[in-house]
Design a protein around this motif. Structure first.
Motif, PDB file in Angstrom:
ATOM      1  N   MET A  23      33.825   9.700  14.900  1.00 29.14           N
ATOM      2  CA  MET A  23      32.655   9.699  15.859  1.00 29.14           C
ATOM      3  C   MET A  23      31.458  10.162  15.526  1.00 29.14           C
ATOM      4  O   MET A  23      31.496  11.934  16.271  1.00 29.14           O
ATOM      5  N   SER A  24      30.502   9.744  15.279  1.00 25.98           N
ATOM      6  CA  SER A  24      29.477  11.146  15.340  1.00 25.98           C
ATOM      7  C   SER A  24      28.101  10.833  16.187  1.00 25.98           C
ATOM      8  O   SER A  24      27.798   9.441  17.051  1.00 25.98           O
ATOM      9  N   GLU A  25      27.439  11.502  16.913  1.00 27.68           N
ATOM     10  CA  GLU A  25      26.867  11.688  18.321  1.00 27.68           C
ATOM     11  C   GLU A  25      25.690  12.187  18.196  1.00 27.68           C
ATOM     12  O   GLU A  25      25.725  13.239  17.582  1.00 27.68           O
ATOM     13  N   LYS A  26      24.525  11.880  18.533  1.00 25.75           N
ATOM     14  CA  LYS A  26      23.304  11.983  18.030  1.00 25.75           C
ATOM     15  C   LYS A  26      22.703  12.281  19.592  1.00 25.75           C
ATOM     16  O   LYS A  26      22.090  11.227  19.777  1.00 25.75           O
ATOM     17  N   MET A  27      21.852  13.150  19.422  1.00 27.97           N
ATOM     18  CA  MET A  27      20.978  13.045  21.077  1.00 27.97           C
ATOM     19  C   MET A  27      19.560  13.068  21.061  1.00 27.97           C
ATOM     20  O   MET A  27      19.243  14.840  19.768  1.00 27.97           O
ATOM     21  N   ILE A  28      18.712  12.592  21.218  1.00 21.92           N
ATOM     22  CA  ILE A  28      17.497  12.742  21.216  1.00 21.92           C
ATOM     23  C   ILE A  28      16.529  13.076  22.604  1.00 21.92           C
ATOM     24  O   ILE A  28      16.904  12.430  23.277  1.00 21.92           O
ATOM     25  N   GLU A  29      15.537  13.869  22.338  1.00 21.50           N
ATOM     26  CA  GLU A  29      14.974  14.250  23.382  1.00 21.50           C
ATOM     27  C   GLU A  29      13.054  13.226  23.508  1.00 21.50           C
ATOM     28  O   GLU A  29      12.710  13.375  22.664  1.00 21.50           O
ATOM     29  N   SER A  30      12.937  12.274  24.801  1.00 23.80           N
ATOM     30  CA  SER A  30      11.620  11.766  24.331  1.00 23.80           C
ATOM     31  C   SER A  30      11.255  12.236  25.930  1.00 23.80           C
ATOM     32  O   SER A  30      11.825  12.327  26.822  1.00 23.80           O
ATOM     33  N   ARG A  31      10.287  12.126  25.305  1.00 24.71           N
ATOM     34  CA  ARG A  31       8.906  13.130  26.507  1.00 24.71           C
ATOM     35  C   ARG A  31       8.092  11.974  26.828  1.00 24.71           C
ATOM     36  O   ARG A  31       7.566  12.035  27.837  1.00 24.71           O
ATOM     37  N   SER A  32       8.094  10.383  26.723  1.00 23.19           N
ATOM     38  CA  SER A  32       7.180   9.958  27.022  1.00 23.19           C
ATOM     39  C   SER A  32       8.092   8.142  26.364  1.00 23.19           C
ATOM     40  O   SER A  32       8.670   8.354  25.837  1.00 23.19           O
ATOM     41  N   GLU A  33       7.161   7.453  26.372  1.00 23.54           N
ATOM     42  CA  GLU A  33       7.488   5.863  26.623  1.00 23.54           C
ATOM     43  C   GLU A  33       6.789   5.418  24.574  1.00 23.54           C
ATOM     44  O   GLU A  33       7.664   4.372  24.240  1.00 23.54           O
ATOM     45  N   ALA A  34       5.632   6.521  24.663  1.00 23.29           N
ATOM     46  CA  ALA A  34       5.314   6.340  23.015  1.00 23.29           C
ATOM     47  C   ALA A  34       6.881   7.363  22.476  1.00 23.29           C
ATOM     48  O   ALA A  34       6.992   6.625  21.264  1.00 23.29           O
ATOM     49  N   GLU A  35       7.692   8.117  22.655  1.00 21.24           N
ATOM     50  CA  GLU A  35       8.944   8.915  21.884  1.00 21.24           C
ATOM     51  C   GLU A  35       9.963   7.896  21.848  1.00 21.24           C
ATOM     52  O   GLU A  35      10.940   7.627  20.942  1.00 21.24           O
ATOM     53  N   THR A  36      10.095   6.612  23.220  1.00 19.34           N
ATOM     54  CA  THR A  36      11.532   6.160  23.157  1.00 19.34           C
ATOM     55  C   THR A  36      11.197   4.902  22.013  1.00 19.34           C
ATOM     56  O   THR A  36      11.930   4.917  21.131  1.00 19.34           O
ATOM     57  N   PHE A  37       9.652   4.459  22.548  1.00 21.39           N
ATOM     58  CA  PHE A  37       9.795   3.470  21.442  1.00 21.39           C
ATOM     59  C   PHE A  37       9.366   4.016  20.030  1.00 21.39           C
ATOM     60  O   PHE A  37      10.240   2.938  18.974  1.00 21.39           O
ATOM     61  N   ALA A  38       9.226   5.295  19.327  1.00 17.35           N
ATOM     62  CA  ALA A  38       9.007   5.297  17.946  1.00 17.35           C
ATOM     63  C   ALA A  38      11.006   5.962  17.672  1.00 17.35           C
ATOM     64  O   ALA A  38      11.652   5.625  16.481  1.00 17.35           O
ATOM     65  N   VAL A  39      11.904   5.942  18.516  1.00 17.24           N
ATOM     66  CA  VAL A  39      13.085   6.201  18.147  1.00 17.24           C
ATOM     67  C   VAL A  39      13.836   4.952  18.467  1.00 17.24           C
ATOM     68  O   VAL A  39      14.456   4.691  17.153  1.00 17.24           O
ATOM     69  N   GLY A  40      12.975   3.469  18.967  1.00 18.93           N
ATOM     70  CA  GLY A  40      14.245   2.563  18.798  1.00 18.93           C
ATOM     71  C   GLY A  40      13.210   1.698  17.390  1.00 18.93           C
ATOM     72  O   GLY A  40      13.946   0.945  16.308  1.00 18.93           O
ATOM     73  N   ARG A  41      11.802   2.366  16.925  1.00 15.84           N
ATOM     74  CA  ARG A  41      11.951   1.806  15.739  1.00 15.84           C
ATOM     75  C   ARG A  41      11.884   2.615  14.583  1.00 15.84           C
ATOM     76  O   ARG A  41      12.489   1.028  13.570  1.00 15.84           O
ATOM     77  N   GLY A  42      12.867   3.320  14.709  1.00 13.82           N
ATOM     78  CA  GLY A  42      13.002   4.389  13.393  1.00 13.82           C
ATOM     79  C   GLY A  42      14.852   3.884  13.409  1.00 13.82           C
ATOM     80  O   GLY A  42      15.320   3.013  12.081  1.00 13.82           O
ATOM     81  N   LEU A  43      15.300   2.537  14.466  1.00  8.59           N
ATOM     82  CA  LEU A  43      16.782   2.502  14.258  1.00  8.59           C
ATOM     83  C   LEU A  43      16.567   1.039  13.911  1.00  8.59           C
ATOM     84  O   LEU A  43      17.256   0.073  13.143  1.00  8.59           O
ATOM     85  N   GLY A  44      15.628   0.570  14.287  1.00 15.41           N
ATOM     86  CA  GLY A  44      14.634  -0.963  13.984  1.00 15.41           C
ATOM     87  C   GLY A  44      14.688  -1.172  12.441  1.00 15.41           C
ATOM     88  O   GLY A  44      15.125  -1.815  11.323  1.00 15.41           O
ATOM     89  N   GLU A  45      14.159   0.051  11.218  1.00 17.98           N
ATOM     90  CA  GLU A  45      13.512  -0.156  10.439  1.00 17.98           C
ATOM     91  C   GLU A  45      15.221   0.541   9.541  1.00 17.98           C
ATOM     92  O   GLU A  45      15.430  -0.168   8.371  1.00 17.98           O
ATOM     93  N   SER A  46      16.382   0.622  10.373  1.00 23.05           N
ATOM     94  CA  SER A  46      17.698   1.365   9.063  1.00 23.05           C
ATOM     95  C   SER A  46      18.427   0.158   9.227  1.00 23.05           C
ATOM     96  O   SER A  46      19.199   0.597   9.016  1.00 23.05           O
ATOM     97  N   ALA A  47      18.490  -0.853  10.601  1.00 21.61           N
ATOM     98  CA  ALA A  47      18.920  -1.604  10.770  1.00 21.61           C
ATOM     99  C   ALA A  47      19.374  -2.231   9.384  1.00 21.61           C
ATOM    100  O   ALA A  47      18.940  -3.098   8.815  1.00 21.61           O
ATOM    101  N   LYS A  48      20.700  -2.716   9.845  1.00 20.50           N
ATOM    102  CA  LYS A  48      21.114  -3.487   8.184  1.00 20.50           C
ATOM    103  C   LYS A  48      21.683  -5.281   8.491  1.00 20.50           C
ATOM    104  O   LYS A  48      21.940  -5.147  10.279  1.00 20.50           O
ATOM    105  N   SER A  49      21.737  -6.051   8.563  1.00 22.26           N
ATOM    106  CA  SER A  49      22.638  -7.190   8.736  1.00 22.26           C
ATOM    107  C   SER A  49      23.560  -7.182   9.737  1.00 22.26           C
ATOM    108  O   SER A  49      24.986  -6.124   9.089  1.00 22.26           O
ATOM    109  N   GLY A  50      23.757  -7.260  10.929  1.00 23.07           N
ATOM    110  CA  GLY A  50      25.173  -7.133  11.270  1.00 23.07           C
ATOM    111  C   GLY A  50      25.752  -6.152  12.467  1.00 23.07           C
ATOM    112  O   GLY A  50      26.836  -6.170  12.499  1.00 23.07           O
TER     113      GLY A  50
END
Length: 143
Positions: A1-28
């Motif tokens: 299992m790989s685990e990554k921890m990201i620190e966010s200090r604002s809503e904008a940073e939390t949004f950006a982490v989600g956006r990055g995940l969405g940009e790399s998401a694959k079908s399924g």
């Protein structure tokens, strides 16, 4: 299992982490989103949607269980907080969503844990007030 921890200090940073995940998401892909009320799960979900090219407003599907959005890939955004019995999920065709061509984002996954595949990506958002009121620790764990 790989685990990554990201620190966010604002809503904008939390949004950006989600956006990055969405940009790399694959079908399924299946993302399980955990965190207390008010921790930023919807902000994160909005980021995932933006990363998938979805430009319509994203809201938490608390009372409808699932919202569907069209983008580069379909996004199926679940909020299963109010599910009393996991079997209720079969009534909405959960398997078709889970094993379809879109991306599933499931808030409060512990409510339906026994229905979820092992390979799902687990995302936990936590507050840590000693680091400030907007601080969030986002942990992304993949098998």
């Amino acid at each position: 299992m790989s685990e990554k921890m990201i620190e966010s200090r604002s809503e904008a940073e939390t949004f950006a982490v989600g956006r990055g995940l969405g940009e790399s998401a694959k079908s399924g892909d299946i993302f399980l989103l955990d965190g207390d009320l008010g921790v930023g799960k919807t902000v994160f979900a909005k980021g995932v949607a933006a990363g998938l090219g979805i430009d319509e407003p994203v809201v938490s599907p608390t009372f409808t269980i699932v919202h569907e959005y069209e983008g580069r890939l379909p996004l199926y955004h679940f909020d299963v907080y109010r599910i009393a019995d996991p079997d209720e999920m079969y009534e909405i065709g959960f398997d078709e969503y889970l094993y379809g061509d879109g991306v599933c984002l499931i808030e409060w996954p512990s409510q339906v844990e026994e229905l979820l595949p092992e390979e799902a990506v687990r995302i936990t958002i936590e507050k840590d007030m000693k680091n400030g009121p907007d601080y969030r620790r986002i942990t992304i764990a993949e098998k």
